[in-house]
Write an enzyme that holds these catalytic residues in place. Structure first.
Site, mmCIF file in Angstrom:
data_model
loop_
_atom_site.group_PDB
_atom_site.id
_atom_site.type_symbol
_atom_site.label_atom_id
_atom_site.label_comp_id
_atom_site.label_asym_id
_atom_site.label_seq_id
_atom_site.Cartn_x
_atom_site.Cartn_y
_atom_site.Cartn_z
ATOM 1 C CD GLU A 137 -1.384 -0.110 3.686
ATOM 2 O OE1 GLU A 137 -2.466 -0.698 3.502
ATOM 3 O OE2 GLU A 137 -1.062 0.362 4.781
ATOM 4 C CE LYS A 138 1.186 7.971 -2.383
ATOM 5 N NZ LYS A 138 2.625 7.740 -2.637
ATOM 6 C CE1 TYR A 139 5.399 3.922 6.384
ATOM 7 C CE2 TYR A 139 6.337 6.025 5.753
ATOM 8 C CZ TYR A 139 6.102 5.056 6.704
ATOM 9 O OH TYR A 139 6.575 5.241 7.979
ATOM 10 C CE LYS A 174 -0.687 1.153 18.541
ATOM 11 N NZ LYS A 174 -1.878 0.296 18.696
ATOM 12 C CG ASN A 227 -5.218 -4.277 16.700
ATOM 13 O OD1 ASN A 227 -4.555 -3.303 17.001
ATOM 14 N ND2 ASN A 227 -4.813 -5.126 15.772
ATOM 15 N NE ARG A 229 -4.331 -7.748 19.818
ATOM 16 C CZ ARG A 229 -3.663 -6.616 20.001
ATOM 17 N NH1 ARG A 229 -3.827 -5.922 21.106
ATOM 18 N NH2 ARG A 229 -2.838 -6.156 19.078
ATOM 19 C CB VAL A 232 -0.891 -2.796 25.216
ATOM 20 C CG1 VAL A 232 -0.003 -2.064 26.210
ATOM 21 C CG2 VAL A 232 -0.326 -4.172 24.905
HETATM 22 P P1 ADP Z 1 0.741 -3.926 13.403
HETATM 23 O O1 ADP Z 1 -0.403 -4.841 13.118
HETATM 24 O O2 ADP Z 1 2.058 -4.625 13.391
HETATM 25 O O3 ADP Z 1 0.517 -3.040 14.578
HETATM 26 P P2 ADP Z 1 -0.072 -1.802 11.603
HETATM 27 O O4 ADP Z 1 -0.610 -2.170 10.271
HETATM 28 O O5 ADP Z 1 -1.054 -1.432 12.680
HETATM 29 O O6 ADP Z 1 0.855 -2.981 12.123
HETATM 30 O O7 ADP Z 1 0.974 -0.638 11.454
HETATM 31 C C1 ADP Z 1 1.800 -0.226 12.533
HETATM 32 C C2 ADP Z 1 2.385 1.137 12.277
HETATM 33 O O8 ADP Z 1 3.098 1.176 11.032
HETATM 34 C C3 ADP Z 1 1.346 2.253 12.125
HETATM 35 O O9 ADP Z 1 0.927 2.754 13.362
HETATM 36 C C4 ADP Z 1 2.118 3.283 11.326
HETATM 37 O O10 ADP Z 1 3.037 3.999 12.135
HETATM 38 C C5 ADP Z 1 2.935 2.432 10.382
HETATM 39 N N1 ADP Z 1 2.233 2.239 9.095
HETATM 40 C C6 ADP Z 1 1.568 1.133 8.695
HETATM 41 N N2 ADP Z 1 1.054 1.301 7.453
HETATM 42 C C7 ADP Z 1 1.389 2.545 7.044
HETATM 43 C C8 ADP Z 1 1.143 3.326 5.851
HETATM 44 N N3 ADP Z 1 0.460 2.837 4.815
HETATM 45 N N4 ADP Z 1 1.640 4.582 5.797
HETATM 46 C C9 ADP Z 1 2.346 5.100 6.848
HETATM 47 N N5 ADP Z 1 2.605 4.419 7.986
HETATM 48 C C10 ADP Z 1 2.137 3.163 8.094
#
Ligand code: ADP
Length: 391
Positions: A137-139, A174, A227, A229, A232
């Site tokens: 996906e786009k970052y 986090k 999520n 569940r 934390v």
């Molecule tokens: P996890 O399931 O491991 O917690 P997440 O999909 O919730 O993973 O992503 C965790 C963190 O990664 C996000 O809080 C954000 O900081 C970063 N992140 C994930 N996807 C993107 C995105 N498309 N663009 C920018 N940051 C992202």
């Protein structure tokens, strides 16, 4: 199987899986269901759908919740990943559909990084999650991570309990959470809350859950994942709303209808949570297991510490390094920061290295005081630069 076996022998009615390994495990939830034991969490089929980030995104799309632009099916090859990356524009992020806890993700800034990253995430995902579906996906650059807590009963009633700002992250994990988010407006909270409720209803959700969003500088929000569940950081919401989320989980699992109307949920004051980890921030946050020689846990009105450690406790090296959570409630953000400053200053853990001083320095930073930070802040900023230059 051992847990189910023991539960049956002891006539256990219900199992609360906590927020650890079993909490989002659809097989475990199903095993409970098949053995007549109530799993205190969502139904196993919902866990299956939401545990997969790609199918969760599809549910969001189908119910009109905005998502980060990305591919809809698992990628078949590195070449396909590259093709998609070019069409979305860099930077992009490769993710394991079954990933979690900040693992199974790779950021790519340029075309030559995509194919090697694809291979890496794929093998990592297979090893860590036993599922090597990968998507791209786009970052988003410098967004904020803001998530919405929801509660859903078995009769289709869903409420949201406001947001938690979890933008202070190290390597996607986090570090500190707060509510309300410093950037939140009434209107944005209502729209994000409604989107979260819509996504939960669309998948037949029941029990407590969190819908995670990325929010850009123009306050556009995008669904990232759900999520399924308790998390934390749930005490942040408990303290800002006064709702005992774990009690609500048990009531829901017992078949009671939700006791709250949406307008009953009010955020009052301000809450900050610092995760207390046994790690050494001066050695690249290396975990620091070992025996706790002495311990002093702060207290007082509006100060809550969730922990299971005690003086003499041996922190094992096998799990992640979090040993506790310090949560404070103040009548406003300023008071919450003042209380957190005192509580961190009083917190003593002797025998192992911890991030207590790191957290203290973080909450004294001007950017934090101003509420001006995004997901990249801790990766860009050396909070301990002073300390390092002293050495
Ligand atoms: P996890 O399931 O491991 O917690 P997440 O999909 O919730 O993973 O992503 C965790 C963190 O990664 C996000 O809080 C954000 O900081 C970063 N992140 C994930 N996807 C993107 C995105 N498309 N663009 C920018 N940051 C992202």
């Amino acid at each position: 199987p051992d847990i189910i076996d023991l539960a049956k022998r002891r006539n256990v009615d219900a199992i609360h899986p906590g927020y650890g390994f079993l909490s989002e495990n659809a097989d475990f939830a199903r095993a409970c269901e098949e053995n007549g034991i109530t799993f205190i969490g969502p139904p196993s089929d919902v866990l299956g759908k939401m545990g997969d980030k790609l199918s969760a995104k599809q549910i969001a799309i189908d119910c009109g919740v905005p998502v980060v632009p990305g591919c809809k099916e698992p990628l078949k090859s590195g070449e396909e990943a590259l093709e998609k990356a070019i069409s979305f524009g860099f930077p992009v992020i490769l993710k394991a559909a079954a990933g979690g806890g900040g693992r199974g993700m790779r950021l790519c800034n340029a075309p030559e990084e995509v194919i090697p990253a694809f291979e890496l995430v794929k093998s990592e995902a297979k090893k860590a999650f036993g599922n090597d579906d990968i998507f791209i996906e786009k970052y988003l650059v410098e967004p904020k991570h803001i998530e919405v807590q929801i509660l859903a009963d078995k009769y289709g009633n869903v409420r949201h309990l406001g947001e938690r700002d979890c933008s202070l992250q190290r390597r996607n994990q986090k570090v500190l959470e707060e509510s309300p988010s410093p950037i939140m407006t009434e209107d944005l909270r209502r729209r994000m809350g409604e989107a979260a409720v819509r996504a939960a209803k669309a998948c037949g959700y029941a029990n407590a859950g969190t819908v995670e969003f990325l929010v850009d500088k123009d306050l556009n929000f995008y669904f990232m994942e759900m999520n399924a569940r308790i998390q934390v950081e749930h005490p942040v919401t408990e303290m800002v709303t006064g709702v005992d989320l774990v009690k609500a989980q048990i009531n829901i699992a017992a078949g009671l209808p939700l006791q709250y109307k949406q307008e009953d949920i009010k955020l009052s004051g301000h809450v900050i949570e610092c995760r207390i980890n046994a790690e050494n921030p001066l050695l690249d946050f290396r975990p620091s297991p070992g025996r706790i020689k002495s311990l002093f846990i702060p207290g007082g009105p509006g100060i809550r510490v969730d922990t299971a450690v005690y003086q003499g406790y041996e922190i094992p090296p096998y799990y992640d390094s979090m040993i506790g959570k310090l949560i404070v409630h103040g009548k406003n953000r300023e008071e919450a920061i003042a209380k957190m400053t005192w509580a961190l200053s009083e917190f003593i853990v002797d025998g192992v290295a911890t991030n207590v001083d790191f957290q203290l320095k973080l909450i004294r930073r001007p950017e934090f005081l101003e509420g001006n930070y995004d997901n990249g802040f801790l990766n860009r900023t050396d909070i301990l630069a002073d300390e390092r230059s002293k050495e």
